[in-house]
Motif scaffolding. Sequence first.
Motif, short mmCIF file in Angstrom:
data_model
loop_
_atom_site.label_atom_id
_atom_site.label_comp_id
_atom_site.label_asym_id
_atom_site.label_seq_id
_atom_site.Cartn_x
_atom_site.Cartn_y
_atom_site.Cartn_z
N ILE A 80 0.84 -1.21 0.00
CA ILE A 80 0.00 0.00 0.00
C ILE A 80 0.87 1.25 0.00
O ILE A 80 0.57 2.24 -0.69
CB ILE A 80 -0.96 -0.01 1.21
CG1 ILE A 80 -1.95 -1.17 1.09
CG2 ILE A 80 -1.72 1.32 1.31
CD1 ILE A 80 -2.84 -1.34 2.31
N LEU A 81 1.98 1.22 0.75
CA LEU A 81 2.89 2.37 0.78
C LEU A 81 3.48 2.62 -0.60
O LEU A 81 3.57 3.77 -1.05
CB LEU A 81 4.01 2.12 1.80
CG LEU A 81 5.10 3.20 1.88
CD1 LEU A 81 4.50 4.54 2.30
CD2 LEU A 81 6.21 2.79 2.83
N LEU A 82 3.87 1.56 -1.30
CA LEU A 82 4.41 1.71 -2.65
C LEU A 82 3.37 2.31 -3.59
O LEU A 82 3.70 3.15 -4.45
CB LEU A 82 4.91 0.37 -3.18
CG LEU A 82 6.11 -0.25 -2.44
CD1 LEU A 82 6.40 -1.65 -2.97
CD2 LEU A 82 7.34 0.63 -2.57
N ARG A 128 9.54 2.28 9.15
CA ARG A 128 10.96 2.31 9.53
C ARG A 128 11.79 1.55 8.51
O ARG A 128 12.92 1.96 8.18
CB ARG A 128 11.14 1.71 10.93
CG ARG A 128 10.64 2.62 12.04
CD ARG A 128 10.76 1.97 13.41
NE ARG A 128 10.31 2.88 14.47
CZ ARG A 128 10.23 2.56 15.76
NH1 ARG A 128 10.59 1.33 16.15
NH2 ARG A 128 9.81 3.43 16.65
N PHE A 129 11.26 0.44 8.01
CA PHE A 129 11.95 -0.30 6.96
C PHE A 129 12.09 0.57 5.71
O PHE A 129 13.15 0.60 5.07
CB PHE A 129 11.18 -1.57 6.62
CG PHE A 129 11.67 -2.29 5.39
CD1 PHE A 129 12.82 -3.07 5.43
CD2 PHE A 129 10.99 -2.18 4.19
CE1 PHE A 129 13.28 -3.72 4.29
CE2 PHE A 129 11.44 -2.84 3.05
CZ PHE A 129 12.59 -3.60 3.10
N ALA A 130 11.03 1.30 5.36
CA ALA A 130 11.05 2.16 4.18
C ALA A 130 12.09 3.27 4.33
O ALA A 130 12.78 3.63 3.37
CB ALA A 130 9.66 2.76 3.95
N VAL A 131 12.22 3.80 5.54
CA VAL A 131 13.25 4.83 5.80
C VAL A 131 14.64 4.22 5.68
O VAL A 131 15.54 4.78 5.05
CB VAL A 131 13.04 5.45 7.20
CG1 VAL A 131 14.23 6.35 7.56
CG2 VAL A 131 11.74 6.24 7.26
N LEU A 135 13.42 4.63 0.80
CA LEU A 135 12.20 4.93 0.05
C LEU A 135 11.60 6.27 0.48
O LEU A 135 11.07 7.02 -0.35
CB LEU A 135 11.15 3.83 0.27
CG LEU A 135 11.55 2.41 -0.13
CD1 LEU A 135 10.50 1.42 0.34
CD2 LEU A 135 11.71 2.32 -1.63
N ILE A 136 11.69 6.55 1.77
CA ILE A 136 11.20 7.80 2.33
C ILE A 136 12.21 8.28 3.37
O ILE A 136 13.07 7.51 3.81
CB ILE A 136 9.81 7.65 2.99
CG1 ILE A 136 9.85 6.57 4.08
CG2 ILE A 136 8.74 7.32 1.94
CD1 ILE A 136 8.54 6.39 4.84
N GLY A 160 11.74 9.24 -4.14
CA GLY A 160 11.65 8.91 -5.56
C GLY A 160 12.18 7.54 -5.90
O GLY A 160 12.08 7.09 -7.05
N ALA A 161 12.76 6.83 -4.92
CA ALA A 161 13.33 5.51 -5.18
C ALA A 161 12.29 4.41 -5.20
O ALA A 161 12.55 3.32 -5.71
CB ALA A 161 14.40 5.19 -4.13
N SER A 162 11.10 4.67 -4.67
CA SER A 162 10.10 3.62 -4.50
C SER A 162 9.67 2.98 -5.82
O SER A 162 9.34 1.79 -5.85
CB SER A 162 8.87 4.17 -3.79
OG SER A 162 8.25 5.19 -4.57
#
Length: 381
Positions: A80-82, A128-131, A135-136, A160-162
């Motif tokens: 969902i975050l992506l 936290r994983f995304a950070v 990704l963010i 912008g890496a997502s």
Amino acid sequence: MNEIEILLNRRWVLKSEDKELYYKVRDAVGELRKYSTDKLGCQIIDNSTLVKMEKIPVVPEPFMGIIQFSSKEEYVFLCILLMFLEDRDAQEQFILSQFTEYAASIMPGEITDWTVYTNRRRLIRVLRFAVEQGLISVTDGTDELFMDDAGGEVLYENTGASKYFMRNFPKDIMGYTSPDDFRESEWFDVDEDRGFARRHRVYKRLLFAPAMYREDGSDEDFEYLKNYRGRLIEDLEQMFECHVHIHRGSAYLLSGEDCRMGTVFPGNNSISDILLICFGEIRKKIEQKEWKISQDEMCVVDRIAFEALIKNVKKDFGAGFSKMYRDMPEGEFVENVIGEMERWMFIKMENETHQIKICPLTGKIQGSYPSDFIGGRDNEQ
């Protein structure tokens, strides 16, 4: 560490996080792409944001998941975050409540009830994983506020890496109906008997996992090992500081001292020491003919008997373990040891028959305490 090892070690190299390393790898992309395409069949993505090798395994293994996640719901939140980031520009900022509202609209129900602490904790683990993956990034605030209360806010920024996080699929995945469709998708419209497809499978299986077992894939892969053994060993040992071992039903790439490709076993930790002692005890069982080896080099034993061996290891050698493992309850200790063995492909769980399959990799390495170790069985181990 050479550039190919860097790309094998990392998900990607982000320019925003390490500009010097990014340019070092990007300058070598020409040669890297040639090797990656020819040997592994892996695409390399390079642009103004990142350099990434798409590492798609041939045989999915338990350790290939995201180790920070402990539930399927967390993978749902990541997807969902992506989706949420897909509609946002690089450097665009958003607050946490914008994402939680979006998630609730996409997946209404209990999973997005933010008054439930477990849901908030799982979401924070994903963020936290995304950070951590780039990704963010956090611009202002702390996620502990949301952990304590659903009204807590954090200001994030999309890097912008997502859009490069997920792999590119050759066909529309909306027509897929099972996990096997994803596994097979890489070879759609490709004749698997062709030499390059077999080569890609063999190199991937050796480089992306601790072991390559005949029973896990096509017999053609081991035929390739048999027919091109010398060329493959020479190629891999020249490219990486490693040694290739090929047996009847298994094959391995063993890292040398100067190899920096991935995580290695044994690590400098207590659980590795415990596993090495267990492997020594397993070897004794096999040498004494108590446990039988089949023609495929595997050894299948009853789970109760296997757990009893681990309990005896703790009883006989526990005095040499770290305090955490000395004090750990017996049941938890057994689960930790079995989980680590499975993660490293030393064993496979046969849950339907309540058995454990001991893989030949277990016989490649073992450990023991000095003969004068006080806690050893009969003072001999």
